[in-house]
Design an enzyme around this catalytic site. Sequence first.
Site, short mmCIF file in Angstrom:
data_model
loop_
_atom_site.label_atom_id
_atom_site.label_comp_id
_atom_site.label_asym_id
_atom_site.label_seq_id
_atom_site.Cartn_x
_atom_site.Cartn_y
_atom_site.Cartn_z
N THR A 201 0.30 23.30 -46.01
CA THR A 201 -0.08 24.29 -44.99
C THR A 201 0.99 24.26 -43.89
OG1 THR A 201 -2.43 24.11 -45.41
CG2 THR A 201 -1.81 24.69 -43.17
N ASP A 232 -10.06 26.25 -42.50
CA ASP A 232 -10.02 26.25 -41.03
C ASP A 232 -8.88 27.08 -40.46
OD1 ASP A 232 -8.30 24.31 -42.27
OD2 ASP A 232 -7.93 23.44 -40.29
N THR A 251 -3.93 20.77 -39.78
CA THR A 251 -3.78 20.72 -41.24
C THR A 251 -4.58 19.55 -41.81
OG1 THR A 251 -2.24 20.37 -43.06
CG2 THR A 251 -1.58 19.47 -40.95
N GLY A 252 -5.22 19.81 -42.93
CA GLY A 252 -6.03 18.76 -43.55
C GLY A 252 -7.24 19.38 -44.22
#
Length: 334
Positions: A201, A232, A251-252
């Site tokens: 991302t 998200d 990010t994640g």
Amino acid sequence: MRFVSIISVLPLLLIAACSLAPEAPSINWAIAVHGGAGTMSRDAPAAQLKAYEDAMTRALVLGKGMLADGASALDVCEAVMRSMEDNPMFNAGKGAVFNEQGKHELDASIMDGSTMRCGAVAGVRTVKHPISLARKVMADTRHVLLSGDGAEKFADVAGVERVENSYFDTEKRRRSLQRLLRERKRTGSLVPSDQSMDYGTVGCVVRDRDGRLAAATTTGGMTGKKWGRIGDSPIIGAGNYADEYAAVSCTGTGEEFIRHSIARSVTARMAHGGETLQQACSAVIHDVLKQGDGGLIAVDRDGNIATPFNSSGMYRAMADSRGRFEVAIFPIER
Ligand code: ASP
């Protein structure tokens, strides 16, 4: 007598010396970029790590040059994201992960902290640069987030570049999907054991020389995602946010960032809890989220930068007008 007179003028001499000492210039502009967080390994081939560092460096150099020339935070965010969307190494445009059906659905958002205007798209399938469509949602509509078929219809009239869905294909991401589907069949689990397949991302946060803050994020989401899943990244306040305090891109594991409104929490902690950028970012990543969930990049109105993460690594790069220029993947011992 002479001894006494030197002592008595010492404080004055000290004050004079301090006022002559050069003061660090305040930060004129600052930028941070990420290329995703996850369980990266220091044992990965050196050439592979170097390729990511080079890609991050190129993105940073682009943004830095524009900022030095006086570009706005929004323009810099969009240009840097477009360049990373074009790079197949990242899970954004070309090179995005595959969903369960072997297709790509992309999410993106952009926000201008100086006006609180924002735009986002989710689940777009034929837009070469999702970040530019998100910006057009912000600029040309009265809405914030358009999804799926509606976003595609808007793209028809918005004048953005279109591609076949297969344009986003890469062999590496196809192999990740095949691996995941085999694992799902074997274990019945929807949660992949290897999260490295989702890396990439991309995000950018900027403080421009007029003090404006902006944040932008684009992603292909997570390999093998189901049922029109939206992460998200296009959710303002979860994976992306900017206001007068800070600009934040995350990010994640998107579900966790949505659950805890992570991006907005950073600026709320600063505004209402009096925390510094570093304190607020560190708290949300290390106290609110769980180990392995991911990371974020953020810049505040004074040009401070924070890049915390709780995964083993995060591709990141940052620069400012005082000469800072850093590119890193793993934690840095200071
Ligand atoms: N946050 C993104 C999502 O959940 C994925 C990532 O950052 O790797 O869609």
